[in-house]
Design an enzyme around this catalytic site. Sequence first.
Site, mmCIF file in Angstrom:
data_model
loop_
_atom_site.group_PDB
_atom_site.id
_atom_site.type_symbol
_atom_site.label_atom_id
_atom_site.label_comp_id
_atom_site.label_asym_id
_atom_site.label_seq_id
_atom_site.Cartn_x
_atom_site.Cartn_y
_atom_site.Cartn_z
ATOM 1 N N ASP A 170 -1.695 -13.072 0.977
ATOM 2 C CA ASP A 170 -2.155 -11.964 1.826
ATOM 3 C C ASP A 170 -2.518 -12.550 3.189
ATOM 4 O O ASP A 170 -3.683 -12.742 3.518
ATOM 5 C CB ASP A 170 -3.368 -11.270 1.191
ATOM 6 C CG ASP A 170 -3.745 -10.025 1.961
ATOM 7 O OD1 ASP A 170 -2.990 -9.640 2.872
ATOM 8 O OD2 ASP A 170 -4.794 -9.428 1.666
ATOM 9 N N HIS B 75 -11.765 -14.164 2.390
ATOM 10 C CA HIS B 75 -12.981 -13.374 2.197
ATOM 11 C C HIS B 75 -14.124 -14.215 1.649
ATOM 12 O O HIS B 75 -15.292 -13.890 1.852
ATOM 13 C CB HIS B 75 -12.699 -12.193 1.281
ATOM 14 C CG HIS B 75 -11.654 -11.270 1.821
ATOM 15 N ND1 HIS B 75 -11.222 -10.147 1.166
ATOM 16 C CD2 HIS B 75 -10.945 -11.305 2.985
ATOM 17 C CE1 HIS B 75 -10.296 -9.535 1.888
ATOM 18 N NE2 HIS B 75 -10.103 -10.235 2.992
ATOM 19 N N GLU C 298 -11.096 -5.967 -4.936
ATOM 20 C CA GLU C 298 -11.084 -7.042 -3.928
ATOM 21 C C GLU C 298 -12.287 -6.911 -3.007
ATOM 22 O O GLU C 298 -12.435 -5.925 -2.288
ATOM 23 C CB GLU C 298 -9.788 -6.952 -3.112
ATOM 24 C CG GLU C 298 -9.714 -7.979 -2.005
ATOM 25 C CD GLU C 298 -8.383 -7.943 -1.266
ATOM 26 O OE1 GLU C 298 -7.417 -7.350 -1.790
ATOM 27 O OE2 GLU C 298 -8.320 -8.511 -0.164
ATOM 28 N N LYS D 163 -14.703 -8.054 0.217
ATOM 29 C CA LYS D 163 -14.619 -8.680 1.544
ATOM 30 C C LYS D 163 -15.997 -8.525 2.173
ATOM 31 O O LYS D 163 -16.527 -7.420 2.205
ATOM 32 C CB LYS D 163 -13.555 -7.958 2.369
ATOM 33 C CG LYS D 163 -13.337 -8.526 3.753
ATOM 34 C CD LYS D 163 -12.138 -7.828 4.395
ATOM 35 C CE LYS D 163 -11.882 -8.300 5.790
ATOM 36 N NZ LYS D 163 -10.675 -7.684 6.344
ATOM 37 N N HIS E 151 0.893 -1.160 0.000
ATOM 38 C CA HIS E 151 0.000 0.000 0.000
ATOM 39 C C HIS E 151 0.935 1.214 0.000
ATOM 40 O O HIS E 151 2.015 1.166 0.597
ATOM 41 C CB HIS E 151 -0.822 0.085 1.276
ATOM 42 C CG HIS E 151 -1.708 -1.092 1.547
ATOM 43 N ND1 HIS E 151 -1.289 -2.201 2.207
ATOM 44 C CD2 HIS E 151 -3.019 -1.284 1.272
ATOM 45 C CE1 HIS E 151 -2.290 -3.053 2.319
ATOM 46 N NE2 HIS E 151 -3.349 -2.521 1.757
ATOM 47 N N ASP F 98 -11.551 -12.038 10.207
ATOM 48 C CA ASP F 98 -10.520 -12.235 9.189
ATOM 49 C C ASP F 98 -9.250 -12.789 9.836
ATOM 50 O O ASP F 98 -8.528 -12.079 10.520
ATOM 51 C CB ASP F 98 -10.222 -10.871 8.529
ATOM 52 C CG ASP F 98 -9.520 -11.025 7.194
ATOM 53 O OD1 ASP F 98 -9.278 -12.162 6.778
ATOM 54 O OD2 ASP F 98 -9.217 -9.997 6.576
HETATM 55 C C1 GCO Z 1 -7.837 -7.272 4.319
HETATM 56 C C2 GCO Z 1 -7.521 -7.124 2.892
HETATM 57 C C3 GCO Z 1 -6.278 -6.395 2.616
HETATM 58 C C4 GCO Z 1 -6.144 -6.114 1.149
HETATM 59 C C5 GCO Z 1 -5.128 -5.099 0.915
HETATM 60 C C6 GCO Z 1 -4.919 -4.831 -0.553
HETATM 61 O O1 GCO Z 1 -8.567 -8.185 4.631
HETATM 62 O O2 GCO Z 1 -7.352 -6.489 5.141
HETATM 63 O O3 GCO Z 1 -7.430 -8.413 2.347
HETATM 64 O O4 GCO Z 1 -5.186 -7.109 3.103
HETATM 65 O O5 GCO Z 1 -5.834 -7.249 0.440
HETATM 66 O O6 GCO Z 1 -5.533 -3.938 1.564
HETATM 67 O O7 GCO Z 1 -5.600 -3.742 -0.937
HETATM 68 MN MN MN Z 2 -6.499 -9.231 0.594
HETATM 69 MN MN MN Z 3 -8.188 -10.188 4.020
#
Ligand code: GCO
Ligand code: MN
Ligand code: MN
Length: 383
Positions: A290, A223, A184, A186, A57, A258
Amino acid sequence: MANDLYLPKAEHKFSFGLWTVGNRGRDPFGDAVRPGLSPVQIVEMLGEVGAWGVNFHDNDLVPIDATPQQRDQIVRDFRKACGENGIVVPMATVNLFYDPVFRDGAFTANDSDVRAYSLQKTMKAMDLGAELGAEIFVLWGGREGAETDACRRPDEAIKRFRDAINYLCDYNSAQGYGYRFALEAKPNEPRADIYFPTTGSYLAFIETLDNPDMVGVNPEVAHEHMPGLNMTHAVAQAWEMGKLFHIDLNDQVPGRYDQDLRFGSANIKAAFWLVKFLEDVGYENPRHFDAHAYRTEDYEGVKDFARGCMRTYLILKEKARRWNENKEIKRILDEISENDRKSNVGSAGDLLNKEFDRSKLASMGLQYEKLDQLTIDILLGAD
Ligand code: GCO
Ligand code: MN
Ligand code: MN
């Protein structure tokens, strides 16, 4: 040497975010358990464990209030460290969730100044990523959601999000960056309810953009598993639409917060089907982990974690090869496809007049129990 199969190589495109191996073990109930590492130290660690790429980031690399001079020095040091450790930067992203300014969202916030600031911050993050060679730009809208739907109409949030992505696509074209954006999803955390909670939501949304070709998805195992969904099915839908631009590999027990566990550590079978799918179809974009190490670990344990993610992937890749070559499995699959080849729908008129023997169709055993047990045998090393 069979074990060589499990050693990570550049061709596997294994990457980690600065925030993953650099995670200090903070959670909502407890403070950091590991000292902070600089981006350069993290790149050295990634080189040591055999990773191929590093992602970040904007603010993992450059603090939010750094001066332009500090930024340039950080970029120089980071680029040098990447070069010295044989690490590339395949993906960059933007932090639109940590700073208090994003408490009501970023692209969907009610305050138009917050929305404009979010775009500005994202464009600067795109500049930063492009400077270091990133070709994929991930967008995770961590704060795009609500605690109460009294705050705005959810369709207004969708429109604002669309305006933002269209704007960023224009910037991408104007700068000639050639980024592919990966959205992405979630389903929960950190807002009470999140807009676009699933990969499918984003796949539908992408078609409504001005430049749908520039935008795909970044599905994450945790996710999809969090609400009990099937990651491989989400990935398959994205793949089939030509939208699997990136992937976040980790693990997660369904129904929990998470967890970001080491890849394959919670549900080996789900991880196996995912790896098998990616390998069978020939997925060639980065394989990004990740995830982060348990809070019990020091940095030796973090290395164990990182090596474990890659090793498990490669073990499952080898298992997938064995699965595809297993004679008994092949025989059953041939029988299944034999029934498939015989089916022929024909014209609607023909089909309406066709006789079907329902009880015959329903009486034949399909051998899926055997297929699944053969899979388990392979996974448990009993084949
Ligand atoms: C989470 C997310 C992050 C993103 C990351 C990429 O659950 O916190 O998965 O890890 O992947 O912010 O933009
Ligand atoms: Mn992620
Ligand atoms: Mn995540």
